[in-house]
Design an enzyme around this catalytic site. Structure first.
Site, PDB file in Angstrom:
ATOM      1  N   LYS A  69      36.155  38.424  33.062  1.00  0.00           N
ATOM      2  CA  LYS A  69      36.672  37.050  33.160  1.00  0.00           C
ATOM      3  C   LYS A  69      35.695  35.991  32.643  1.00  0.00           C
ATOM      4  CE  LYS A  69      40.023  37.820  36.834  1.00  0.00           C
ATOM      5  NZ  LYS A  69      40.634  37.316  38.061  1.00  0.00           N
ATOM      6  N   ASP A 125      44.503  31.763  38.281  1.00  0.00           N
ATOM      7  CA  ASP A 125      44.321  32.331  39.630  1.00  0.00           C
ATOM      8  C   ASP A 125      44.393  31.262  40.727  1.00  0.00           C
ATOM      9  OD1 ASP A 125      43.981  35.020  38.897  1.00  0.00           O
ATOM     10  OD2 ASP A 125      41.849  34.737  38.505  1.00  0.00           O
TER      11      ASP A 125
END
Ligand code: ATR
Length: 276
Positions: A66, A103
């Protein structure tokens, strides 16, 4: 031409994203497919170049890529920049690769879907100060939550996020346990409760108010020890499943312009994970 999407991670076999996105494509009669890609850290740069050349319309990025993927992208969305982490890549109309992070907003949407949007002025306690916690803290701030406290085992890690946000305060887990009655929304974001974790509760919930809303970002198991204890106290609980489904739905919307059906997906996955 058929569009295609992917999720890259290491490991990747456990990912529920391919089944989720492919089910949405089928339901919405979209001519597209979504595949899992096992990409190790040393392969990341060439994998990104490969996906760009081979014409992927977009993809998701999961552990451990990420943050590492950022240098290989052309542009970053503001929230992804702030978080220093990307979970969604979009090929723009100019053919550039733009990184987003869905997210945190996925969490906020799941919370608001479960309990409504009327809690933005209530005191929020975020428990944990790792990567996931950072994302949720910045997303909550962006969405207008004004009273955020972060509790963490290592208080300096919580303080760093608070300093970057420019609001709120950092406290210890013990202080969180002692002052729990002051908070209306409590979000468990440590590695506690993970099926692979070797501990289960960051602190005890003896002082939890029954009016409180308690959320966990872990969705496997669906009912973490933290949520179980909260439910026993009579609080409203929000599992991590909604966050997972909404982060995927927001990515889907970035790629294809419309929001898929999250309710039926949450119900399907809940059944698979043994919820009712
Ligand atoms: P993620 O990316 O999932 O957020 P992470 O960045 O490794 O994972 O963060 C893990 C979080 O769980 C941190 O808040 C960590 O606390 P520290 O900052 O003190 O390390 C917390 N955590 C991990 N093990 C813990 C434990 N045994 N007790 C309490 N908190 C713990």
């Amino acid at each position: 031409m058929k569009k295609w999407f992917a999720v890259m991670g290491d490991p990747i076999e456990h990912s529920k994203s391919p089944a989720m996105h492919n089910a949405w494509f089928e339901d919405m009669s979209i001519d597209a497919t979504y595949i899992p890609l096992h990409v190790t850290p040393d392969q990341l740069e060439s994998a990104v170049a490969g996906l760009k050349i081979l014409g992927a319309s977009g993809w998701n990025v999961t552990i451990p890529h990420k943050t590492a993927i950022i240098p290989y992208l052309d542009e970053l969305d503001e929230l992804a920049q702030k978080m220093g982490a990307v979970n969604t890549v979009v090929r723009t109309t100019e053919g550039k690769l733009k990184g987003y992070n869905t997210d945190g907003i996925g969490f906020v949407r799941s919370l608001e879907e479960a309990v409504g949007v009327s809690h933005k002025d209530k005191p929020v306690l975020l428990v944990g100060a790792g990567g996931a916690a950072r994302g949720i803290a910045f997303a909550m701030q962006q969405q207008g939550y004004g009273h955020v406290t972060i509790a963490n085992r290592t208080v300096t890690n919580a303080q760093m996020i608070i300093d970057e946000m420019g609001m709120g305060r950092a406290i210890s887990l013990q202080q969180a346990e002692e002052t729990l009655a002051d908070f209306s929304i409590i979000v468990q974001m440590t590695s506690a409760g993970l099926s692979t974790g070797n501990f289960s509760m960051p602190f005890l919930l003896d002082r939890l108010m029954k009016e409180a809303i308690v959320a966990d970002i872990v969705y496997n198991p669906l009912m973490t020890p933290f949520l179980q204890a909260a439910e026993e106290k009579g609080a409203t609980i929000v599992t991590g499943l909604g966050m997972f489904v909404h982060q995927g739905a927001i990515a889907f919307e970035h790629w294809l312009g419309n929001y898929p059906n999250t309710n039926s997906m949450i119900a399907q996955l809940k059944a698979q994970l043994g919820g009712n």
